[in-house]
Scaffold this active site. Sequence first.
Site, mmCIF file in Angstrom:
data_model
loop_
_atom_site.group_PDB
_atom_site.id
_atom_site.type_symbol
_atom_site.label_atom_id
_atom_site.label_comp_id
_atom_site.label_asym_id
_atom_site.label_seq_id
_atom_site.Cartn_x
_atom_site.Cartn_y
_atom_site.Cartn_z
ATOM 1 N N ASP A 88 40.984 53.458 32.146
ATOM 2 C CA ASP A 88 42.417 53.176 32.351
ATOM 3 C C ASP A 88 42.985 52.918 30.973
ATOM 4 O OD1 ASP A 88 44.876 52.025 32.741
ATOM 5 O OD2 ASP A 88 44.212 50.602 34.288
ATOM 6 N N TYR A 131 38.864 38.787 32.812
ATOM 7 C CA TYR A 131 39.478 39.880 33.567
ATOM 8 C C TYR A 131 40.209 40.828 32.630
ATOM 9 C CZ TYR A 131 42.122 42.625 36.819
ATOM 10 O OH TYR A 131 42.622 43.684 37.520
ATOM 11 N N LYS A 137 40.039 46.391 36.867
ATOM 12 C CA LYS A 137 38.893 46.685 37.734
ATOM 13 C C LYS A 137 38.114 47.880 37.183
ATOM 14 C CE LYS A 137 37.855 43.907 40.934
ATOM 15 N NZ LYS A 137 36.544 43.275 40.852
ATOM 16 N N ARG A 156 45.319 42.371 41.601
ATOM 17 C CA ARG A 156 44.724 41.496 40.575
ATOM 18 C C ARG A 156 43.202 41.491 40.628
ATOM 19 N NH1 ARG A 156 48.834 38.648 38.129
ATOM 20 N NH2 ARG A 156 50.800 39.052 39.155
HETATM 21 C C1 F6R Z 1 44.234 45.649 39.852
HETATM 22 C C2 F6R Z 1 45.319 45.750 38.884
HETATM 23 C C3 F6R Z 1 46.618 45.129 39.216
HETATM 24 C C4 F6R Z 1 46.959 44.013 38.238
HETATM 25 C C5 F6R Z 1 48.297 43.331 38.612
HETATM 26 C C6 F6R Z 1 48.716 42.270 37.601
HETATM 27 O O1 F6R Z 1 43.082 46.267 39.371
HETATM 28 O O2 F6R Z 1 45.157 46.298 37.822
HETATM 29 O O3 F6R Z 1 46.666 44.685 40.529
HETATM 30 O O4 F6R Z 1 45.934 43.070 38.211
HETATM 31 O O5 F6R Z 1 49.329 44.288 38.650
HETATM 32 O O6 F6R Z 1 48.700 42.839 36.354
HETATM 33 P P1 F6R Z 1 49.057 42.043 35.024
HETATM 34 O O7 F6R Z 1 48.153 40.834 34.982
HETATM 35 O O8 F6R Z 1 48.758 43.034 33.941
HETATM 36 O O9 F6R Z 1 50.502 41.692 35.124
HETATM 37 MG MG MG Z 2 45.557 49.409 34.958
HETATM 38 MG MG MG Z 3 42.753 51.417 37.533
#
Ligand code: F6R
Ligand code: MG
Ligand code: MG
Length: 381
Positions: free
Chosen positions: A10, A227, A230, A264
């Site tokens: 990603d 984190y 994923k 998340r």
């Molecule tokens: C799951 C994913 C999203 C982010 C969520 C919050 O793999 O990538 O669900 O975790 O959109 O993202 P941030 O912390 O970057 O605002």
């Molecule tokens: Mg992403």
């Molecule tokens: Mg992804």
Amino acid sequence: MVTVSCIKADIGGLVGHTSSHPDILDLGREELELAKQRGLLIDCHVSHCGDDMFLIMTHDRGENNTEVHKLAWDTFIKGTELAKKLKLYGAGQDLLADAFSGNIKGAGPGSAEMEIDERPSEPIVVFMADKTSAGAFNLPLYKMFADPFNTPGLVIGEPLHGGFAFEIQDVKEHAQITLNAPDEIYDMLVFIGSPQRDAIKRVFNRESKEIAACSSTDKLSLIAGRYVGKDDPTMIVRCQGNFPAVGEVIEPFTTAWTVEGWMRGSHHGPLMPVALADAHPSRFDGPPRLVALGFQLADGKLIGPTDMFDDPGFDRVRDEANLIADYLRKHGPFEPHRLPLEEMEYTTMPLVAKKMNQRWKAITDDAGPQSIMSAPIAEVE
Ligand code: F6R
Ligand code: MG
Ligand code: MG
């Protein structure tokens, strides 16, 4: 011998973590095409699932080849530069290493590779997932290669009847074991039933010794210690002849299995098999998606792909996934929708625990007004 490598990362999302920008995918295609022209690759195909770019490459350099891994790394770096210009979300999020050090493993991107002796006809299916983790393929791989209710070939197909060997990795302890189906399935299920810890890396036909499947087991959070997104795994599966038929390989996905990931990276959700056109998980950043691209290899050339889940035969499982999604979403912040604390990728627990520390009181035997005046429990780290 020909090697099929799928290396993915990603490197930026459009919009948020939903999908990939076409210019990034084009950049990937151009880079791999140049590598093809200079003889490093036999063939290539660039695709995506959600915000992850998948570089599907064939070559004759074997697994873990530095040049091939460097090509993937450099392509992700260049893609990240473009993603930054476009201000895509989370540009370069999976590139955890400061620089390339000879192998993509441990650097952030996920990889699945297999060196094979190409058969007169070599059908393969490349799976690409988003919003889920390494280990999500344990249950489907078990069904493909060990469950006769999914794969009748295990019972009535002579080349499959000897069973399959499963190479399982304990991703936390960095240990691996090979267990044989059908004789050791009860032992095997003890381990692979916990996909967050034990992930199936490779599967082999026990009689012909040929590799049948390979998946990416790279755990981003274990690499980074925090984190970062994923794992969004990939998997390559050989089909027909000594292996399950194409239809037996994709049949496990007629159930929307519960996997870790989604919003998340901290929720259980249904794995929804979709056509490429629907590979942009938006609802609650999901539900987790899976795309399957089928190819025929012809002297290493990737003939295809066929978009395997672009089939009304998978409509019902998509409906099932939406029903499960509705049901799980109703739990909101409660388990089992939210992952258990120790599995959550994001957690405010240390912060909240620290803030509330003085307000927790030990429970004493003689409950009464005095007990709420007792001393705060020990400091929570
Ligand atoms: C799951 C994913 C999203 C982010 C969520 C919050 O793999 O990538 O669900 O975790 O959109 O993202 P941030 O912390 O970057 O605002
Ligand atoms: Mg992403
Ligand atoms: Mg992804």
